[in-house]
Scaffold this motif. Sequence first.
Motif, PDB file in Angstrom:
ATOM      1  N   ARG A  70       1.464  -5.803   8.898  1.00  0.00           N
ATOM      2  CA  ARG A  70       2.540  -5.405   9.807  1.00  0.00           C
ATOM      3  C   ARG A  70       2.367  -3.951  10.267  1.00  0.00           C
ATOM      4  N   LEU A  71       1.213  -3.697  10.802  1.00  0.00           N
ATOM      5  CA  LEU A  71       0.942  -2.364  11.333  1.00  0.00           C
ATOM      6  C   LEU A  71       1.000  -2.401  12.853  1.00  0.00           C
ATOM      7  N   GLU A  72       1.520  -1.337  13.448  1.00  0.00           N
ATOM      8  CA  GLU A  72       1.591  -1.238  14.907  1.00  0.00           C
ATOM      9  C   GLU A  72       0.818  -0.017  15.372  1.00  0.00           C
ATOM     10  N   ILE A  73       0.545   0.017  16.647  1.00  0.00           N
ATOM     11  CA  ILE A  73      -0.156   1.170  17.215  1.00  0.00           C
ATOM     12  C   ILE A  73       0.647   2.435  16.954  1.00  0.00           C
ATOM     13  N   GLY A  74      -0.029   3.452  16.503  1.00  0.00           N
ATOM     14  CA  GLY A  74       0.608   4.744  16.259  1.00  0.00           C
ATOM     15  C   GLY A  74       1.151   4.875  14.852  1.00  0.00           C
ATOM     16  N   GLN A  75       1.160   3.753  14.089  1.00  0.00           N
ATOM     17  CA  GLN A  75       1.735   3.783  12.751  1.00  0.00           C
ATOM     18  C   GLN A  75       0.771   4.416  11.759  1.00  0.00           C
ATOM     19  N   LEU A  76       1.341   5.081  10.723  1.00  0.00           N
ATOM     20  CA  LEU A  76       0.540   5.700   9.666  1.00  0.00           C
ATOM     21  C   LEU A  76       0.300   4.709   8.533  1.00  0.00           C
ATOM     22  N   PHE A  77      -0.862   4.759   7.903  1.00  0.00           N
ATOM     23  CA  PHE A  77      -1.092   3.999   6.669  1.00  0.00           C
ATOM     24  C   PHE A  77      -2.043   4.802   5.799  1.00  0.00           C
ATOM     25  N   GLN A  78      -2.173   4.384   4.533  1.00  0.00           N
ATOM     26  CA  GLN A  78      -2.995   5.167   3.605  1.00  0.00           C
ATOM     27  C   GLN A  78      -4.162   4.350   3.078  1.00  0.00           C
ATOM     28  N   ILE A  79      -5.346   5.000   2.997  1.00  0.00           N
ATOM     29  CA  ILE A  79      -6.481   4.436   2.267  1.00  0.00           C
ATOM     30  C   ILE A  79      -6.837   5.457   1.206  1.00  0.00           C
ATOM     31  N   LYS A  80      -6.834   5.002  -0.064  1.00  0.00           N
ATOM     32  CA  LYS A  80      -7.160   5.882  -1.196  1.00  0.00           C
ATOM     33  C   LYS A  80      -6.411   7.209  -1.085  1.00  0.00           C
ATOM     34  N   GLY A  81      -5.174   7.133  -0.714  1.00  0.00           N
ATOM     35  CA  GLY A  81      -4.337   8.312  -0.704  1.00  0.00           C
ATOM     36  C   GLY A  81      -4.476   9.205   0.516  1.00  0.00           C
ATOM     37  N   GLU A  82      -5.312   8.780   1.467  1.00  0.00           N
ATOM     38  CA  GLU A  82      -5.437   9.625   2.672  1.00  0.00           C
ATOM     39  C   GLU A  82      -4.767   8.942   3.852  1.00  0.00           C
ATOM     40  N   ASP A  83      -4.158   9.752   4.721  1.00  0.00           N
ATOM     41  CA  ASP A  83      -3.417   9.212   5.863  1.00  0.00           C
ATOM     42  C   ASP A  83      -4.326   8.869   7.034  1.00  0.00           C
ATOM     43  N   PHE A  84      -4.075   7.698   7.648  1.00  0.00           N
ATOM     44  CA  PHE A  84      -4.756   7.298   8.882  1.00  0.00           C
ATOM     45  C   PHE A  84      -3.734   6.783   9.859  1.00  0.00           C
ATOM     46  N   THR A  85      -4.051   6.900  11.161  1.00  0.00           N
ATOM     47  CA  THR A  85      -3.157   6.383  12.203  1.00  0.00           C
ATOM     48  C   THR A  85      -3.844   5.211  12.885  1.00  0.00           C
ATOM     49  N   VAL A  86      -3.074   4.193  13.268  1.00  0.00           N
ATOM     50  CA  VAL A  86      -3.639   3.085  14.049  1.00  0.00           C
ATOM     51  C   VAL A  86      -3.753   3.551  15.498  1.00  0.00           C
ATOM     52  N   ALA A  87      -4.978   3.726  15.970  1.00  0.00           N
ATOM     53  CA  ALA A  87      -5.170   4.154  17.363  1.00  0.00           C
ATOM     54  C   ALA A  87      -5.224   2.939  18.275  1.00  0.00           C
ATOM     55  N   GLY A  88      -5.883   1.883  17.774  1.00  0.00           N
ATOM     56  CA  GLY A  88      -6.003   0.699  18.622  1.00  0.00           C
ATOM     57  C   GLY A  88      -6.001  -0.567  17.800  1.00  0.00           C
ATOM     58  N   VAL A  89      -5.536  -1.656  18.430  1.00  0.00           N
ATOM     59  CA  VAL A  89      -5.538  -2.963  17.773  1.00  0.00           C
ATOM     60  C   VAL A  89      -6.398  -3.908  18.614  1.00  0.00           C
ATOM     61  N   LEU A  90      -7.307  -4.621  17.927  1.00  0.00           N
ATOM     62  CA  LEU A  90      -8.164  -5.562  18.648  1.00  0.00           C
ATOM     63  C   LEU A  90      -7.408  -6.836  18.950  1.00  0.00           C
ATOM     64  N   GLU A  91      -7.628  -7.363  20.133  1.00  0.00           N
ATOM     65  CA  GLU A  91      -7.142  -8.711  20.394  1.00  0.00           C
ATOM     66  C   GLU A  91      -8.015  -9.663  19.601  1.00  0.00           C
ATOM     67  N   PRO A  92      -7.468 -10.828  19.210  1.00  0.00           N
ATOM     68  CA  PRO A  92      -8.250 -11.737  18.365  1.00  0.00           C
ATOM     69  C   PRO A  92      -9.651 -11.977  18.939  1.00  0.00           C
ATOM     70  N   THR A  93     -10.696 -11.859  18.096  1.00  0.00           N
ATOM     71  CA  THR A  93     -12.078 -12.049  18.540  1.00  0.00           C
ATOM     72  C   THR A  93     -12.649 -13.353  18.001  1.00  0.00           C
ATOM     73  N   GLY A  94     -11.955 -13.931  17.017  1.00  0.00           N
ATOM     74  CA  GLY A  94     -12.499 -15.135  16.402  1.00  0.00           C
ATOM     75  C   GLY A  94     -13.634 -14.815  15.455  1.00  0.00           C
ATOM     76  N   SER A  95     -13.821 -13.543  15.130  1.00  0.00           N
ATOM     77  CA  SER A  95     -14.905 -13.166  14.222  1.00  0.00           C
ATOM     78  C   SER A  95     -14.317 -12.426  13.025  1.00  0.00           C
ATOM     79  N   GLN A  96     -15.215 -11.989  12.126  1.00  0.00           N
ATOM     80  CA  GLN A  96     -14.787 -11.250  10.952  1.00  0.00           C
ATOM     81  C   GLN A  96     -14.070  -9.955  11.323  1.00  0.00           C
ATOM     82  N   ASP A  97     -14.298  -9.479  12.545  1.00  0.00           N
ATOM     83  CA  ASP A  97     -13.693  -8.215  12.963  1.00  0.00           C
ATOM     84  C   ASP A  97     -12.151  -8.280  12.944  1.00  0.00           C
TER      85      ASP A  97
END
Lengths: 243, 369
Positions: free
Chosen positions: B144-171
């Motif tokens: 449930r992440l949206e564009i511009g939202q903050l999230f953490q990986i291993k305690g570091e902050d990241f922002t969602v810059a872009g969301v891919l439209e479904p590709t049908g692949s592992q991506d």
Amino acid sequence: MPLIQLENVQKIYNTGNEHVHALHDLSLGIDQGEFVAIMGPSGSGKSTLLSVLGGLSQPTNGRVIVDGIDVYALDVEKRADFRREYLGFVFQSFQLIPYLTIIENVMLPLVVTPFARVERGRMAIEILEKVGLRSKALRLPDELSGGEQQRVAIARALVNQPPIVLADEPTGNLDSATSEAIMQLLHKLNAEGHTVVIVTHNPENIHDVDRCIHLRDGKLFVEKGLAVHSGEMASAELEKERL
Amino acid sequence: MIFLVLGLTIAVTTVVTLVTVTRAMNADIANKLDEFGANILIVPKSDELSLNYGGLAVSGVSLDVQKLSEADAAKIKTIKNSDNIKIVAPKLLNIAPIVQRNVMVVGVDFPRELQLKKWWKLNGERPSNNRQAIIGSEIKDQLRLEIGQLFQIKGEDFTVAGVLEPTGSQDDGVVFIDLKTAQRLFGKPNELNLIEVAALCYDCPIEEIVRQTSEKLPGAKVMAIRQTIESKMEAMHRFEHFSYGISAVIVLVAALIVMTNMTASVNERTREIGIFRAIGFRQVHIMKIILTEAFLTSLLAGVMGYGAGLIVSRLVTPMLTMNGNGDISFNYILLGFSVALAVLVGLLSSIYPAYKASRLDPTVALKAL
Ligand SMILES: Nc1ncnc2c1ncn2[C@@H]1O[C@H](COP(=O)(O)OP(=O)(O)O)[C@@H](O)[C@H]1O
Ligand SMILES: [Mg+2]
């Protein structure tokens, strides 16, 4: 030593399994400055004799020596050079190149000489002047009368200043007045020092020739000296000699 | 003479058209390559199967594995056929918990990744700094992440810059972050565990590039993956061979036409050749005259053939290329080739008639004498 010498010349044409003896063991000398007419019935070997003499047709046996050169000992390319240097050919049907202008036709033998183009043009003009056709230099052969075309052919034969002029029935396609003019031109060239050999049917043409050679079936029939003045007389003498 | 020029012209036209169209189709495929993504994958050699990326086992967890580094990625550009390497996209794959779920975090070189994956449809924008991420459509739904939202990986902050439209692949199930940042975050400086390569080779099989790359990277496993582009290229190769075959037949036919025409022209001019010979032209002069004529007519045919070929190519190419690109420009090299081809065929096929002409018996040629 004569300028042209034929030694035991024999020419056999092999066509399929037929062998035509066009010339039988013929020996003959022609001196520098002579005007010689070759006469004889059709098929007697006149043209063959002229082409053997002119380095165009290798005899089956015998030698042709011109100015000390054994013509048929030369290789084929050297023989072409020999023709260019020593001989001018004039043919019954003129044999001009129809798509070349008069002056280009006359310049043709010079194409394979080292003369510069301007020089070639000058030489051609000079010779056209001599045969009286300078004004028609830029015409095509078709635009000229038969007599004029033959004069062009003579100009072409002379442009290289060859010592010998060979003409095979040069008046055969012309009316008598024009024939007369052509013969006069040939005599004029003879007077200028060219050795002239013509093949002719026409008894009118052998007025004033130095010598008349008669051929029958490839053999020399008789050689007649200066006394020959007309065809009839020649025939009469022939009859006499045969008897 | 007209038939000679016409025959040669048509032959050159055909050859020029085939060459030009083949080239245009090749170029067309090359231009499309980007749209087909990678066709070579490079992973570290390992017996251990740890991570799975698009059906591909990627190792990198075990310590005794030979590691791939960024230096290895650079080496790919040094292979013999390096011209055929279009894109090299290095990656570091890891699993990390985000919002209490274990997800795959892939460190990528964003500009190259975006170049490689032309088909990506990105909502939002491209990451412009190393704190920004691109997430797949499944990740967006699961976390449930949206564009511009903050999230953490291993305690570091990241922002969602872009969301891919479904590709049908592992991506779709991946979080993409900056490669350097990922390397630092997971304590693997300079390390890579996957390199994707887009390569296109007209004149060598993809296996050849794989072989050359393996030589440069002895510690890595280099694999080719078959793609649409390759079956297209295979078809292209077949078309190329077909073109060469047709061209060869046409050139042969043209040579025969020239030979027949030259022979006819020589026969027509027998009398003329006799005159030339009688007035003292050598046999070589006769050959030179005829070959010069052949040369000039062939030259003309070559130029006309090129011109006509250019026109036909411009008409035909749009029908044969994927994007309908008929933009074929004047090409001096091909013009030179056309002229050379015409002259070569013209001269070679005229040698025999010219030789025969030079050997004509002048007395036979001059029937009047
Ligand atoms: N090229 C040739 N091939 C075969 N026979 C020929 C050839 N040229 C001439 N002949 C024959 O040789 C003989 C002499 O011919 P030719 O010299 O033309 O005679 P003329 O010119 O006196 O009429 C004739 O029987 C002729 O048929
Ligand atoms: Mg005759």
